[in-house]
Design a protein around this motif. Structure first.
Motif, PDB file in Angstrom:
ATOM      1  N   GLY A 194      36.044  20.278 -39.862  1.00 41.07           N
ATOM      2  CA  GLY A 194      37.355  19.675 -40.070  1.00 41.07           C
ATOM      3  C   GLY A 194      37.260  18.231 -40.527  1.00 41.07           C
ATOM      4  O   GLY A 194      38.023  17.786 -41.406  1.00 41.07           O
ATOM      5  N   VAL A 195      36.317  17.493 -39.963  1.00 41.85           N
ATOM      6  CA  VAL A 195      36.089  16.110 -40.398  1.00 41.85           C
ATOM      7  C   VAL A 195      35.629  16.093 -41.851  1.00 41.85           C
ATOM      8  O   VAL A 195      36.103  15.287 -42.664  1.00 41.85           O
ATOM      9  N   SER A 196      34.709  16.983 -42.190  1.00 44.35           N
ATOM     10  CA  SER A 196      34.202  17.062 -43.557  1.00 44.35           C
ATOM     11  C   SER A 196      35.326  17.382 -44.541  1.00 44.35           C
ATOM     12  O   SER A 196      35.384  16.819 -45.652  1.00 44.35           O
ATOM     13  N   TYR A 197      36.217  18.285 -44.121  1.00 49.90           N
ATOM     14  CA  TYR A 197      37.337  18.648 -44.999  1.00 49.90           C
ATOM     15  C   TYR A 197      38.260  17.445 -45.204  1.00 49.90           C
ATOM     16  O   TYR A 197      38.728  17.199 -46.332  1.00 49.90           O
ATOM     17  N   PHE A 198      38.502  16.703 -44.139  1.00 50.07           N
ATOM     18  CA  PHE A 198      39.320  15.491 -44.265  1.00 50.07           C
ATOM     19  C   PHE A 198      38.678  14.538 -45.268  1.00 50.07           C
ATOM     20  O   PHE A 198      39.353  13.985 -46.152  1.00 50.07           O
ATOM     21  N   ASN A 199      37.375  14.319 -45.134  1.00 49.62           N
ATOM     22  CA  ASN A 199      36.679  13.408 -46.035  1.00 49.62           C
ATOM     23  C   ASN A 199      36.804  13.852 -47.495  1.00 49.62           C
ATOM     24  O   ASN A 199      37.028  13.034 -48.393  1.00 49.62           O
ATOM     25  N   SER A 200      36.674  15.162 -47.721  1.00 49.64           N
ATOM     26  CA  SER A 200      36.747  15.669 -49.092  1.00 49.64           C
ATOM     27  C   SER A 200      38.158  15.554 -49.664  1.00 49.64           C
ATOM     28  O   SER A 200      38.336  15.310 -50.859  1.00 49.64           O
ATOM     29  N   GLN A 201      39.162  15.729 -48.812  1.00 45.71           N
ATOM     30  CA  GLN A 201      40.549  15.667 -49.268  1.00 45.71           C
ATOM     31  C   GLN A 201      41.035  14.233 -49.460  1.00 45.71           C
ATOM     32  O   GLN A 201      41.867  13.962 -50.323  1.00 45.71           O
ATOM     33  N   LYS A 202      40.510  13.327 -48.650  1.00 46.26           N
ATOM     34  CA  LYS A 202      41.018  11.946 -48.651  1.00 46.26           C
ATOM     35  C   LYS A 202      40.060  10.940 -49.277  1.00 46.26           C
ATOM     36  O   LYS A 202      40.390   9.757 -49.375  1.00 46.26           O
ATOM     37  N   GLY A 203      38.885  11.400 -49.681  1.00 46.42           N
ATOM     38  CA  GLY A 203      37.911  10.485 -50.245  1.00 46.42           C
ATOM     39  C   GLY A 203      37.370   9.506 -49.222  1.00 46.42           C
ATOM     40  O   GLY A 203      37.041   8.359 -49.554  1.00 46.42           O
ATOM     41  N   LYS A 204      37.253   9.940 -47.985  1.00 51.06           N
ATOM     42  CA  LYS A 204      36.771   9.102 -46.886  1.00 51.06           C
ATOM     43  C   LYS A 204      35.354   9.498 -46.499  1.00 51.06           C
ATOM     44  O   LYS A 204      34.784  10.455 -47.039  1.00 51.06           O
ATOM     45  N   SER A 205      34.802   8.773 -45.536  1.00 57.29           N
ATOM     46  CA  SER A 205      33.437   9.071 -45.082  1.00 57.29           C
ATOM     47  C   SER A 205      33.346   8.921 -43.563  1.00 57.29           C
ATOM     48  O   SER A 205      32.459   8.235 -43.050  1.00 57.29           O
ATOM     49  N   VAL A 206      34.267   9.538 -42.848  1.00 55.73           N
ATOM     50  CA  VAL A 206      34.242   9.503 -41.388  1.00 55.73           C
ATOM     51  C   VAL A 206      32.987  10.235 -40.908  1.00 55.73           C
ATOM     52  O   VAL A 206      32.712  11.370 -41.331  1.00 55.73           O
ATOM     53  N   ALA A 207      32.214   9.596 -40.041  1.00 51.66           N
ATOM     54  CA  ALA A 207      30.953  10.165 -39.553  1.00 51.66           C
ATOM     55  C   ALA A 207      31.169  10.922 -38.252  1.00 51.66           C
ATOM     56  O   ALA A 207      32.012  10.543 -37.423  1.00 51.66           O
ATOM     57  N   VAL A 208      30.401  11.999 -38.074  1.00 54.26           N
ATOM     58  CA  VAL A 208      30.412  12.767 -36.826  1.00 54.26           C
ATOM     59  C   VAL A 208      29.120  12.488 -36.082  1.00 54.26           C
ATOM     60  O   VAL A 208      28.034  12.802 -36.579  1.00 54.26           O
ATOM     61  N   LEU A 209      29.221  11.925 -34.898  1.00 55.34           N
ATOM     62  CA  LEU A 209      28.059  11.692 -34.040  1.00 55.34           C
ATOM     63  C   LEU A 209      27.908  12.854 -33.069  1.00 55.34           C
ATOM     64  O   LEU A 209      28.896  13.458 -32.650  1.00 55.34           O
ATOM     65  N   GLY A 210      26.688  13.187 -32.725  1.00 55.76           N
ATOM     66  CA  GLY A 210      26.437  14.208 -31.714  1.00 55.76           C
ATOM     67  C   GLY A 210      26.238  15.607 -32.233  1.00 55.76           C
ATOM     68  O   GLY A 210      25.721  16.464 -31.514  1.00 55.76           O
ATOM     69  N   TYR A 211      26.629  15.850 -33.502  1.00 58.46           N
ATOM     70  CA  TYR A 211      26.466  17.203 -34.042  1.00 58.46           C
ATOM     71  C   TYR A 211      26.362  17.151 -35.556  1.00 58.46           C
ATOM     72  O   TYR A 211      27.220  16.568 -36.232  1.00 58.46           O
ATOM     73  N   ASP A 212      25.330  17.783 -36.069  1.00 58.13           N
ATOM     74  CA  ASP A 212      25.112  17.907 -37.508  1.00 58.13           C
ATOM     75  C   ASP A 212      25.046  19.390 -37.841  1.00 58.13           C
ATOM     76  O   ASP A 212      24.111  20.084 -37.418  1.00 58.13           O
ATOM     77  N   PRO A 213      26.024  19.921 -38.589  1.00 57.56           N
ATOM     78  CA  PRO A 213      26.002  21.357 -38.919  1.00 57.56           C
ATOM     79  C   PRO A 213      24.713  21.805 -39.589  1.00 57.56           C
ATOM     80  O   PRO A 213      24.315  22.965 -39.452  1.00 57.56           O
ATOM     81  N   ALA A 214      24.042  20.888 -40.283  1.00 54.82           N
ATOM     82  CA  ALA A 214      22.787  21.241 -40.955  1.00 54.82           C
ATOM     83  C   ALA A 214      21.616  21.300 -39.989  1.00 54.82           C
ATOM     84  O   ALA A 214      20.570  21.866 -40.318  1.00 54.82           O
ATOM     85  N   ASN A 215      21.779  20.734 -38.799  1.00 58.07           N
ATOM     86  CA  ASN A 215      20.702  20.723 -37.808  1.00 58.07           C
ATOM     87  C   ASN A 215      21.305  20.866 -36.403  1.00 58.07           C
ATOM     88  O   ASN A 215      21.217  19.952 -35.582  1.00 58.07           O
ATOM     89  N   PRO A 216      21.920  22.017 -36.113  1.00 58.40           N
ATOM     90  CA  PRO A 216      22.634  22.179 -34.835  1.00 58.40           C
ATOM     91  C   PRO A 216      21.751  22.072 -33.605  1.00 58.40           C
ATOM     92  O   PRO A 216      22.231  21.719 -32.529  1.00 58.40           O
ATOM     93  N   ASP A 217      20.460  22.363 -33.740  1.00 60.47           N
ATOM     94  CA  ASP A 217      19.575  22.294 -32.579  1.00 60.47           C
ATOM     95  C   ASP A 217      19.350  20.861 -32.103  1.00 60.47           C
ATOM     96  O   ASP A 217      18.858  20.640 -30.993  1.00 60.47           O
TER      97      ASP A 217
END
Length: 367
Positions: A194-217
Motif C-alpha cells: 500500500g505504501v508502494s502504491y501511494f508512492n507510485s500514484q503520488k510521486g513520493k518516496s515514503v520508506a517502510v522500516l521493518g519489512y522489505d517485500p523483497a527480503n521478508p526473512d
C-alpha cells in the motif's frame, strides 16, 4: 453423535487455499431458530493462543464469536486459555474428554496440535482461526474434520499502508510482527504494498522500516505475542529511526507500542491489527490512525451456528476478503480531521480496484 457424517471421507479433499481464495464466500448466518433436535448435545469449545481471551485482539474476537453464538443457540460453551505452548495439546485433549462437539483453536501456533487431535478424533468437528492446518505444505488441510477460518488481510493492510503513507510527515513508516508466521507477515506485506502504491500514484518516496517485500526473512519481529519490554523497545527503535506511523502485528504488542509512543512524547500514529483497537483498548485512543480488521467474531459465530444446525459439518475454508467484508479498515476516529480530506475517497476507489482485480494485492492466499 447421531447428526453426523454419512461419508466424511468425501469431504477429506480440500482444494488448496490459493485456489479457494477466489471463490470462498462468507458463511451465511442462519436466521431461523434451530430446533431442539438440531442442537441436542451440541457443545462448542475453544482453546486460546498465548495472548489470552482478553488480548483485545484475535483471541478475544474469537471468544466473543463463540460465546455469543452459543448463547443464541441456548448451549453452554467451554473455553480454556493457553499460557504456554506446551498447553496447546493438553488443552485440546481436555476438551475432547469433555465431549465437545466443535473445538475451535485460535491461532496458527495451535495448528500441529489441532491436526493431531482431529486425526485422533474423527467424530469431533474442529475449526482453526488464522491457519490452513496444512502442516505438510501440500495445499490441503491435513485432517478431513478441520475447517480453516482465514483472512486475506493483505488487502485491508494495503489500504492502511496507503493511508499511513498519506498521513506521514516524516516520510517513514514502520511495521513489525510478533513472530514470523504467514498470518503475521500478510499484514506487513500488504502494508508495504500500500505504501508502494501511494508512492507510485503520488510521486513520493515514503520508506517502510521493518519489512522489505523483497527480503521478508529480514523483517523485524519481537519474538512473541506478549506486551512486554521487548515489544516496547522494538517500537522505540523505530521511533528513534524517525518513523511516525507504526503497525505492530501480533495480538497485544500494540499496547507496548502505545506506551513507547507516549514515553517518546513524539507525534507518532499507531495502527491496530485484527480489531478496532480504538474500541477494544481506548487507553491510546488519541494515537490510533486506524486498524486493519478481520471479521473473526462474525466468522467464528457463523461456523459455530453452522456446526450446530447443519446435518453435515462444512469444512470448506472460509477466506475473508474485501469483497465479502471479511477484512477492512476501521474509521479514522480522532484522526478524521488530521488526514488529507481526499484520502477517504481515494481509499474507496482503491478498495473497488482491489475487489475488481485492477489493483492487484499479492499474498499467500491470493497467489
Amino acid at each position: 453423535m447421531t447428526k453426523r457424517r454419512i461419508a466424511l471421507g468425501g469431504l477429506a479433499t480440500i482444494a488448496s487455499v490459493a485456489l479457494l481464495a477466489g471463490c470462498a464466500s462468507a458463511p451465511a448466518t442462519s436466521t431461523s431458530t434451530p430446533t431442539a433436535s438440531a442442537i441436542a448435545g451440541f457443545k462448542p469449545c475453544m482453546v486460546s493462543d498465548l495472548g489470552g481471551f482478553d488480548d483485545k485482539s484475535f483471541n478475544q474476537l474469537g471468544y466473543e464469536g463463540l460465546t455469543e453464538a452459543a448463547a443464541a443457540l441456548g448451549v453452554k460453551p467451554i473455553t480454556v486459555q493457553s499460557n504456554a505452548e506446551t498447553d496447546y495439546a493438553p488443552n485440546i485433549d481436555s476438551l475432547v474428554s469433555q465431549n465437545c462437539t466443535l473445538i475451535v483453536t485460535v491461532g496458527f501456533a495451535l495448528s500441529a496440535a489441532t491436526v493431531t487431535a482431529a486425526l485422533a478424533n474423527p467424530t469431533v468437528d474442529f475449526a482453526i482461526i488464522d491457519d490452513a492446518a496444512d502442516n505438510d505444505f501440500n495445499g490441503k488441510t491435513d485432517a478431513p474434520n478441520i475447517k480453516p477460518i482465514l483472512f486475506d488481510t493483505a488487502q485491508a493492510a494495503f489500504l492502511a499502508g496507503y493511508a499511513s503513507a498519506s498521513y506521514s510527515k516524516a516520510g517513514k513508516v514502520a511495521t513489525y510482527g510478533g513472530m514470523n508466521f504467514p498470518t503475521v507477515t500478510i499484514f506487513m506485506d500488504g502494508f508495504a504494498q500500500g505504501v508502494s502504491y501511494f508512492n507510485s500514484q503520488k510521486g513520493k518516496s515514503v520508506a517502510v522500516l521493518g519489512y522489505d517485500p523483497a527480503n521478508p526473512d529480514a523483517a523485524t519481529f519481537t519474538g512473541g505475542f506478549e506486551a512486554n519490554d521487548t515489544a516496547k523497545t522494538t517500537a522505540q527503535n523505530f521511533i528513534d529511526q524517525g518513523a511516525d506511523v507504526l503497525l505492530p502485528v501480533g495480538g497485544p504488542i500494540f499496547q507496548s507500542a502505545g506506551a513507547a509512543i507516549t514515553d517518546s512524547k513524539k507525534d507518532v500514529a499507531l495502527l491496530g491489527a485484527d480489531a478496532d483497537v480504538f474500541n477494544t483498548f481506548p487507553t491510546y485512543a488519541d494515537l490510533y490512525l486506524t486498524s486493519v480488521l478481520k471479521g473473526i467474531k462474525q466468522a467464528t459465530g457463523d461456523v459455530v451456528n453452522q456446526a450446530a444446525t447443519a446435518s453435515t459439518f462444512d469444512v470448506t475454508p472460509y477466506i475473508g476478503n474485501l469483497k465479502n467484508d471479511g477484512v477492512g479498515i476501521a474509521p479514522f476516529h480522532n484522526f478524521a480531521s488530521k488526514v488529507d480530506p481526499a484520502l477517504q475517497s481515494e481509499l474507496d476507489t482503491i478498495k473497488a480496484g482491489i475487489i475488481s482485480g485492477t489493483i492487484p494485492v499479492k499474498s499467500y492466499l491470493s497467489k
